[in-house]
Design an enzyme around this catalytic site. Sequence first.
Site, mmCIF file in Angstrom:
data_model
loop_
_atom_site.group_PDB
_atom_site.id
_atom_site.type_symbol
_atom_site.label_atom_id
_atom_site.label_comp_id
_atom_site.label_asym_id
_atom_site.label_seq_id
_atom_site.Cartn_x
_atom_site.Cartn_y
_atom_site.Cartn_z
ATOM 1 N N ASP A 163 0.880 -1.147 0.188
ATOM 2 C CA ASP A 163 0.013 0.143 0.104
ATOM 3 C C ASP A 163 0.812 1.349 -0.004
ATOM 4 O O ASP A 163 0.760 2.096 0.966
ATOM 5 C CB ASP A 163 -1.080 -0.076 1.346
ATOM 6 C CG ASP A 163 -1.956 -1.194 1.293
ATOM 7 O OD1 ASP A 163 -2.415 -1.458 0.099
ATOM 8 O OD2 ASP A 163 -2.460 -1.559 2.300
ATOM 9 N N LYS A 173 0.816 -8.095 -2.252
ATOM 10 C CA LYS A 173 -0.434 -7.698 -2.720
ATOM 11 C C LYS A 173 -0.502 -6.292 -3.389
ATOM 12 O O LYS A 173 -0.091 -5.187 -2.801
ATOM 13 C CB LYS A 173 -1.258 -7.416 -1.422
ATOM 14 C CG LYS A 173 -2.964 -7.198 -1.777
ATOM 15 C CD LYS A 173 -3.942 -7.343 -0.509
ATOM 16 C CE LYS A 173 -3.911 -6.163 0.303
ATOM 17 N NZ LYS A 173 -4.916 -5.389 -0.334
ATOM 18 N N ASP A 187 -5.402 -7.492 -5.653
ATOM 19 C CA ASP A 187 -6.734 -7.293 -4.992
ATOM 20 C C ASP A 187 -7.473 -6.171 -5.526
ATOM 21 O O ASP A 187 -7.577 -5.237 -5.075
ATOM 22 C CB ASP A 187 -6.084 -7.104 -3.614
ATOM 23 C CG ASP A 187 -7.303 -6.995 -2.658
ATOM 24 O OD1 ASP A 187 -8.321 -7.571 -3.000
ATOM 25 O OD2 ASP A 187 -6.985 -6.414 -1.593
ATOM 26 N N LYS A 232 -10.843 -6.997 -6.465
ATOM 27 C CA LYS A 232 -12.081 -7.281 -5.722
ATOM 28 C C LYS A 232 -13.318 -7.412 -7.165
ATOM 29 O O LYS A 232 -14.008 -6.527 -7.050
ATOM 30 C CB LYS A 232 -12.494 -6.609 -4.706
ATOM 31 C CG LYS A 232 -11.642 -6.714 -3.549
ATOM 32 C CD LYS A 232 -12.167 -5.856 -2.235
ATOM 33 C CE LYS A 232 -11.263 -6.209 -1.212
ATOM 34 N NZ LYS A 232 -9.880 -5.421 -1.138
ATOM 35 N N ASP A 287 -18.972 -7.979 -11.303
ATOM 36 C CA ASP A 287 -19.594 -7.539 -12.491
ATOM 37 C C ASP A 287 -20.382 -8.587 -12.818
ATOM 38 O O ASP A 287 -20.409 -9.607 -12.231
ATOM 39 C CB ASP A 287 -18.327 -6.716 -13.317
ATOM 40 C CG ASP A 287 -18.830 -5.872 -14.242
ATOM 41 O OD1 ASP A 287 -19.984 -5.906 -14.843
ATOM 42 O OD2 ASP A 287 -18.226 -4.991 -14.477
ATOM 43 N N PRO A 316 -21.081 -11.607 -15.303
ATOM 44 C CA PRO A 316 -20.369 -12.928 -15.170
ATOM 45 C C PRO A 316 -19.398 -12.986 -16.597
ATOM 46 O O PRO A 316 -17.999 -13.232 -16.024
ATOM 47 C CB PRO A 316 -21.219 -14.270 -15.416
ATOM 48 C CG PRO A 316 -22.425 -13.772 -14.468
ATOM 49 C CD PRO A 316 -22.603 -12.369 -15.086
ATOM 50 N N THR A 353 -17.784 -10.370 -18.040
ATOM 51 C CA THR A 353 -16.718 -9.607 -17.757
ATOM 52 C C THR A 353 -15.953 -9.883 -16.579
ATOM 53 O O THR A 353 -14.696 -9.658 -16.576
ATOM 54 C CB THR A 353 -17.364 -8.096 -17.137
ATOM 55 O OG1 THR A 353 -18.279 -7.574 -18.063
ATOM 56 C CG2 THR A 353 -16.386 -7.190 -16.931
ATOM 57 N N THR A 405 -15.301 -5.876 5.792
ATOM 58 C CA THR A 405 -15.302 -5.686 7.304
ATOM 59 C C THR A 405 -15.940 -4.167 7.705
ATOM 60 O O THR A 405 -16.232 -4.288 8.638
ATOM 61 C CB THR A 405 -13.901 -5.924 7.574
ATOM 62 O OG1 THR A 405 -12.968 -5.201 6.757
ATOM 63 C CG2 THR A 405 -13.244 -7.227 7.906
ATOM 64 N N ARG A 410 -1.835 -7.850 13.610
ATOM 65 C CA ARG A 410 -1.045 -6.706 14.306
ATOM 66 C C ARG A 410 -0.127 -7.660 15.189
ATOM 67 O O ARG A 410 -0.598 -8.154 16.234
ATOM 68 C CB ARG A 410 -1.993 -5.807 15.239
ATOM 69 C CG ARG A 410 -2.780 -4.914 14.235
ATOM 70 C CD ARG A 410 -1.849 -3.843 13.456
ATOM 71 N NE ARG A 410 -2.558 -3.006 12.602
ATOM 72 C CZ ARG A 410 -2.643 -3.320 11.009
ATOM 73 N NH1 ARG A 410 -2.123 -4.373 10.639
ATOM 74 N NH2 ARG A 410 -3.294 -2.465 10.427
ATOM 75 N N GLN A 429 -7.310 -0.579 12.571
ATOM 76 C CA GLN A 429 -7.924 -2.314 12.559
ATOM 77 C C GLN A 429 -8.338 -2.560 13.896
ATOM 78 O O GLN A 429 -7.704 -2.446 14.909
ATOM 79 C CB GLN A 429 -6.717 -3.187 12.049
ATOM 80 C CG GLN A 429 -6.372 -2.948 10.520
ATOM 81 C CD GLN A 429 -7.100 -3.453 9.613
ATOM 82 O OE1 GLN A 429 -8.301 -4.004 9.832
ATOM 83 N NE2 GLN A 429 -6.800 -4.103 8.346
ATOM 84 N N GLY A 444 0.260 -5.068 6.349
ATOM 85 C CA GLY A 444 0.500 -3.777 5.397
ATOM 86 C C GLY A 444 1.252 -2.938 6.522
ATOM 87 O O GLY A 444 2.659 -3.045 6.606
ATOM 88 N N ARG A 445 0.463 -1.996 7.112
ATOM 89 C CA ARG A 445 1.192 -1.100 8.051
ATOM 90 C C ARG A 445 2.121 -1.386 9.116
ATOM 91 O O ARG A 445 3.237 -0.959 8.911
ATOM 92 C CB ARG A 445 0.151 -0.070 8.603
ATOM 93 C CG ARG A 445 -0.527 0.893 7.535
ATOM 94 C CD ARG A 445 -1.727 1.591 8.214
ATOM 95 N NE ARG A 445 -2.769 0.540 8.134
ATOM 96 C CZ ARG A 445 -4.016 0.677 8.673
ATOM 97 N NH1 ARG A 445 -4.254 2.062 8.820
ATOM 98 N NH2 ARG A 445 -4.975 -0.188 8.543
HETATM 99 O O1 C5P Z 1 -2.133 -1.978 6.881
HETATM 100 P P1 C5P Z 1 -2.989 -3.228 7.250
HETATM 101 O O2 C5P Z 1 -1.951 -4.324 7.774
HETATM 102 O O3 C5P Z 1 -4.108 -3.137 8.186
HETATM 103 O O4 C5P Z 1 -3.185 -3.806 5.622
HETATM 104 C C1 C5P Z 1 -4.093 -4.708 5.579
HETATM 105 C C2 C5P Z 1 -4.421 -4.737 4.157
HETATM 106 O O5 C5P Z 1 -5.530 -5.703 3.802
HETATM 107 C C3 C5P Z 1 -4.945 -3.423 3.460
HETATM 108 O O6 C5P Z 1 -4.197 -3.558 1.938
HETATM 109 C C4 C5P Z 1 -6.305 -3.517 3.422
HETATM 110 O O7 C5P Z 1 -7.004 -2.833 2.341
HETATM 111 C C5 C5P Z 1 -6.592 -5.144 3.204
HETATM 112 N N1 C5P Z 1 -7.730 -5.336 3.917
HETATM 113 C C6 C5P Z 1 -8.218 -5.412 5.029
HETATM 114 N N2 C5P Z 1 -9.341 -5.999 5.587
HETATM 115 C C7 C5P Z 1 -10.095 -6.529 4.843
HETATM 116 C C8 C5P Z 1 -9.740 -6.732 3.261
HETATM 117 C C9 C5P Z 1 -8.578 -6.137 2.931
HETATM 118 O O8 C5P Z 1 -7.478 -4.920 5.912
HETATM 119 N N3 C5P Z 1 -11.201 -7.046 5.130
#
Ligand code: C5P
Length: 214
Positions: free
Chosen positions: A9, A31, A58, A60, A63, A65, A67, A113, A163, A171, A191-192
């Site tokens: 990201d 990703k 990713d 998602k 649309d 079927p 496409t 989520t 985390r 989150q 990610g973060r």
């Molecule tokens: O930074 P973080 O660890 O929260 O990143 C999680 C990644 O997973 C991000 O790219 C976020 O868009 C993705 N994601 C998420 N929850 C979901 C689906 C995807 O956090 N339900």
Amino acid sequence: MKKTILALDVYDFQKAEKLVKETSPYIDVYKVGPILFLQSGKEIIKMIKDNGKEVFLDLKFHDIPATVKRSVESAKDLGVFSLTVHSIGGEEMLEAASSVENRPKIWAVTVLTSQITTPEEVVRRAKLTKACGIDGVISSPLEISLIKNECGKKFNVVTPGIRPAKANDDQKRVATPEMAIKEGADFIVVGRPILEAENPAEAAKNIYESVLIQ
Ligand code: C5P
């Protein structure tokens, strides 16, 4: 294959490339979401593959079927390892996506989520996607074992919301890497905790090691 997927990201090709190079001993799959894809598309995928790594695209898909089927074919031509579709697209769309031969793995989003739902609804959608030939779902850490129990061990569960113990951000439904893997996640999406670490390589290494000893 290593269990951590790094969510790239970041919205700058050079930054993404630096991250891939630095974290490559600990990560096999990166990703790529819509923002980075719209900015650097094919280049970013080529860069990841040139570094000997795999891409989780990713975008998602949701649309009609025909496409979605063509979108899966295009992702296959790009050589990605896996991609996402929305389960809300329904049976016909999911079957069209999974009907592509020699395709990437397809993981479905059950319920976003950001939306209110129940574990029963998540499991219902997971079972529907499985019946349509989809390989797995993206799941919050809280529903991993429920989905594995209902859909079987081979059905992939891919889990964001990870985390390491000390993190503190937006989150809400989180688990540590160890907890998610113990519950049965096939992959964790991080990610973060890596992207914003002072030393991303070290953060990736710590997560890698913490799930190795499971
Ligand atoms: O930074 P973080 O660890 O929260 O990143 C999680 C990644 O997973 C991000 O790219 C976020 O868009 C993705 N994601 C998420 N929850 C979901 C689906 C995807 O956090 N339900």
